[in-house]
Design an enzyme around this catalytic site. Sequence first.
Site, PDB file in Angstrom:
ATOM      1  N   GLY A 160       0.842  -1.189   0.000  1.00  0.00           N
ATOM      2  CA  GLY A 160       0.000   0.000   0.000  1.00  0.00           C
ATOM      3  C   GLY A 160       0.878   1.239   0.000  1.00  0.00           C
ATOM      4  O   GLY A 160       1.983   1.215   0.545  1.00  0.00           O
ATOM      5  N   CYS A 161       0.388   2.319  -0.606  1.00  0.00           N
ATOM      6  CA  CYS A 161       1.238   3.516  -0.696  1.00  0.00           C
ATOM      7  C   CYS A 161       1.431   4.160   0.674  1.00  0.00           C
ATOM      8  O   CYS A 161       2.526   4.598   1.014  1.00  0.00           O
ATOM      9  CB  CYS A 161       0.671   4.512  -1.707  1.00  0.00           C
ATOM     10  SG  CYS A 161      -1.058   4.937  -1.461  1.00  0.00           S
ATOM     11  N   ASN A 162       0.379   4.183   1.485  1.00  0.00           N
ATOM     12  CA  ASN A 162       0.531   4.693   2.843  1.00  0.00           C
ATOM     13  C   ASN A 162       1.401   3.751   3.666  1.00  0.00           C
ATOM     14  O   ASN A 162       2.224   4.188   4.476  1.00  0.00           O
ATOM     15  CB  ASN A 162      -0.833   4.820   3.530  1.00  0.00           C
ATOM     16  CG  ASN A 162      -1.744   5.798   2.823  1.00  0.00           C
ATOM     17  OD1 ASN A 162      -1.310   6.857   2.392  1.00  0.00           O
ATOM     18  ND2 ASN A 162      -3.013   5.443   2.683  1.00  0.00           N
TER      19      ASN A 162
END
Lengths: 342, 342, 342, 342
Positions: C148-150
């Site tokens: 996930g980017c976060n």
Amino acid sequence: MTHNVAILGASGYTGAELVRLIATHPAMKIVGLSGNSKAGMAMADVFPHLRHLDLPRLTTIDEMSFDDVEIVFCGLPHATSQKIIATLPKSVKVVDMSADFRLRDPAAYEKWYGKPHSAIELQKEAVYGLTEFYREQIKTARLVAGTGCNAATGQYALRPLIAAGVIDLDHIIMDLKAAVSGAGRALKENLLHAELSEGAHAYAVGGTHRHLGEFDQEFSALAGRDVHIQFTPHLIPANRGILATTYVIGDPANIYHTLNATYAQEPFIEVLPMGQHPSIKHIRGSNFCHIGVVADRIPNRTIVIAALDNLTKGSSGQAIQNANLMLGLPETEGLMLAPVFP
Amino acid sequence: MTHNVAILGASGYTGAELVRLIATHPAMKIVGLSGNSKAGMAMADVFPHLRHLDLPRLTTIDEMSFDDVEIVFCGLPHATSQKIIATLPKSVKVVDMSADFRLRDPAAYEKWYGKPHSAIELQKEAVYGLTEFYREQIKTARLVAGTGCNAATGQYALRPLIAAGVIDLDHIIMDLKAAVSGAGRALKENLLHAELSEGAHAYAVGGTHRHLGEFDQEFSALAGRDVHIQFTPHLIPANRGILATTYVIGDPANIYHTLNATYAQEPFIEVLPMGQHPSIKHIRGSNFCHIGVVADRIPNRTIVIAALDNLTKGSSGQAIQNANLMLGLPETEGLMLAPVFP
Amino acid sequence: MTHNVAILGASGYTGAELVRLIATHPAMKIVGLSGNSKAGMAMADVFPHLRHLDLPRLTTIDEMSFDDVEIVFCGLPHATSQKIIATLPKSVKVVDMSADFRLRDPAAYEKWYGKPHSAIELQKEAVYGLTEFYREQIKTARLVAGTGCNAATGQYALRPLIAAGVIDLDHIIMDLKAAVSGAGRALKENLLHAELSEGAHAYAVGGTHRHLGEFDQEFSALAGRDVHIQFTPHLIPANRGILATTYVIGDPANIYHTLNATYAQEPFIEVLPMGQHPSIKHIRGSNFCHIGVVADRIPNRTIVIAALDNLTKGSSGQAIQNANLMLGLPETEGLMLAPVFP
Amino acid sequence: MTHNVAILGASGYTGAELVRLIATHPAMKIVGLSGNSKAGMAMADVFPHLRHLDLPRLTTIDEMSFDDVEIVFCGLPHATSQKIIATLPKSVKVVDMSADFRLRDPAAYEKWYGKPHSAIELQKEAVYGLTEFYREQIKTARLVAGTGCNAATGQYALRPLIAAGVIDLDHIIMDLKAAVSGAGRALKENLLHAELSEGAHAYAVGGTHRHLGEFDQEFSALAGRDVHIQFTPHLIPANRGILATTYVIGDPANIYHTLNATYAQEPFIEVLPMGQHPSIKHIRGSNFCHIGVVADRIPNRTIVIAALDNLTKGSSGQAIQNANLMLGLPETEGLMLAPVFP
């Protein structure tokens, strides 16, 4: 005395803007709000910025009673609007904000909107809602047709010049920059933040924008001959505001004088000193329209630039201004809010 | 009855916001505007969005007469503010919007602002301007010290919780997101559109932001012991608004109940239903503050989020609210403008 | 030597970003592009910014041949992704960018994504795609699960600190600010320009964001005990970038030293000088991650801030970086593009 | 083979853009960077987005050695530029990005820039840097004068039409929308985020913009008679990009054919299919220029719209393109970076 109003199609941006303006209007009270797809919801859930207000819950139009309603603001889509307004009691005044009653010629309506008009009788009694130019008819109208937001901006720049015969009618070019709320709350890819922010592009290029129907109708009527302008709108990464840059052939001083004289007494139209020109930043959230005139380096060429907020002076503010007249209230009642800057 | 007011430092954003609010305030009239670097100019040239108003020309403070002025709003920089206010006639009430009279302890002032206070006597009579918590003192004050905009936001979230003893005082973290107008109209590289748009970063990281002086003073007084919170502001690419995300240790239901009870009768503070939380978009241009409470997945951890408009509820709106009290006017007079959305 | 690649789900933002990066990658060639809802269209019509490239037309996945494809980038939605990947020939390497293979525990997948995993065998062979920490396994993997980017942003800040035991594991708070492209090209009201611009708000507050599944899995594995952080993402009005502000308890110098030592040889992770901190503006459009460490005024409290571009280092750039390893190419190949500023 | 380059005035946006492009250019190496006001600083402190690069420290121009420098990019302000370039060793090639060598007629220079030219001899040897139209001269030039960014955009739209005689030379109107980085990193009030975001306005209205000097010179030379266009630039709230909407009188099919034929082999100029038109979003961060042609509803009226990135194709990308030619490198070397979207 307080006048009871209802808003149909209250879950869109023009609906929210009407509620914002009426919230501090001393003589109007909202007694009905419709929003078919969001019927049953509280306005605070649809528009959390309005949560401090004591507002009726959204209903379907069918559920709404018009018994105590003096005036209806209709923010429905075109085609739907004409059908619904035809069913309203004749005792109710109507300010329509859709395109349905703007064009007096049914053939023009069909040309620009793609299907025949279904309420032609109503259209005959409708008054075009550009307040400064239809003020007397609006006062006694039952049905007022709010103008297109781009159409309003362009007309403020050009009507006086066409009426006075001070510009070449065959060479009028309007290059317009529009903020995105004019497109409404529609779920379209090109309206997403990721697509629009840091972007800018033209749309409806080549004379295909529907507001040209209004320009053609109004300018031709003023001139007593066909007037067709070139009109290219652009979408810019801002939320509110329209800037119309208009290129005309005619004497700059003459043009300035004509605009200045026309609007000298108008409470909402500000003609800037010669050579100055407006920004959408300076009318945001207000009912004001700023107009500037600049002479080009080429003799007899003039640039006229008009700016207004599409949601206020371009639609909901205009609607309140017209409603004030229809209800016998002072025209500026509730509309003197200063622009929000920065 | 109309009260004559003057604004010192009217060429900044808080000055413009004061004028915007007073423009539709039924009981205030602007009779003086100072702006030293722009003295001699018309407000319409400094702020074209105010051109529809009939305003006095900007003057220097020296040129300004206070004979007919009942209340002065002072939007000068800190250090300057204390010097000027010391020279005003004692008959004039003052709402100061600088940092000069916020800190009661001269040592604290010197610590956070880097030089000794030069008007200590005045500071003693100053009342801290967080209206909801200092209402009674403000009513009779001659000099009210407007709070920092971040300081206001954070206190709305935390004061009731500290006062009620429902959170752990040693683990309070406030992560704040601030729009850029809070930095004023200063010509700094990091405030340029090209630098800020599409950017976001923290600033004054590590407990160095001056508004911590206010948090320390107020929270410690409430708790009866030293309270030092962690506070990290961030600059985001927006013009107006502060969002303070506050991480506390304490029971969510208890926290919600405490906030709800505290603000139940407040006209401008809206506690959202449990689990909902605010957006700066929903208070923009208004004097409202929205507060949300959400329970974390970790037991006994709670997130409290507060949002307000730094220029309105965070400074100029607060100033008007305080001035209303000082003048014996209804507290909400002129301040019920709905937020501007979108 | 050029490696043939295909992109599934190429009509979204991560697909466009892959094409952008591969456009100047010296050793990859795009031979297939799928986009079911836009099958049949040219990429130039879906993404006009790519019109200068000679690209295959979009097809359905069914129409796509994998005979000459060495590696597939899969940008499909979760749940769909696992079904499609299960049908691909075993000879094809896969970098999945969905959430489907990030969580090793099927129960965790079901908890965070709401339904059972349908390709559990595949999940067993999947390698978690956080390159700097899974480099060796990625080199030999057939299936890599992009993070996930976060989740990537947060792990760059925290993994070394948890692994080294230099922070209190029970008091970790991550307040994250995310630009809107992380939400994809979805037609949702809150992603409209008119709704997001000039707005900012939290979302998935209280520990409900799905990327917490990754944090829990990875941080607990590192610590050898359960680690649950508090995580509150916020949406800010920008298109690209994630800024994760992390509040930890631990010695600032120790923390700085640990991060600095961990990333000293990493080509894409830049630890700023002690006391400096990053902006999303400074990594935009690039594969770099900037990390800053600041000591709080409260002893033993430290703020660690990490910034990266969600579309590049947070997804498509990471995918290329992993593909480089899987194909035996230099890890930085095609990825040294400098950030775009301003 | 690697060519050593130096950048004068590297602390502005065009300087940063040059460094960005050269960072991945396979045949250029930066050996000198000047920035007088920031001399002594590391580029990473002036532009943190460049911190991953191994760059020389900023120096004054006096401190810089040109012994090993093959080509200099000069990003100094006009008037300063001519003075500095006159002092450079004749062995060094120069791409000037200021306005100093664009106008061949010294009287025109004085008219538009307000003072006499001090290096007239140099001006005689300067080649105008619009690559696609001066390619052969550029290959052998020692001094190339980069064009104005607006001037480049407008010429891409109009040069072929004027050269081919397919439009009315007395009625050309260009309405241009420019992003703010074109104004440089100057500390001016109207460039602040708070002033520009949500704003849009014209500037240099009436034919006063200096880039008209370039239009007049180039268009008149092409036509063999005086050609004066109307040109009104507007500032829009975006960081990069220019959109030039051009209104001409002439046959749409003819115009389309002329543009298409002119640019058929150009690597960076993309003529869109007839009726389509560009967005600045689709060329951002790249060296591409998109051009669209649309017929107006009025016969024989055509709208030609061109879009490019002012910092890339409009200045620094153009400079690299020219430098490639001057150094005997492939013209597209290092410039095929795809646009960054979204």
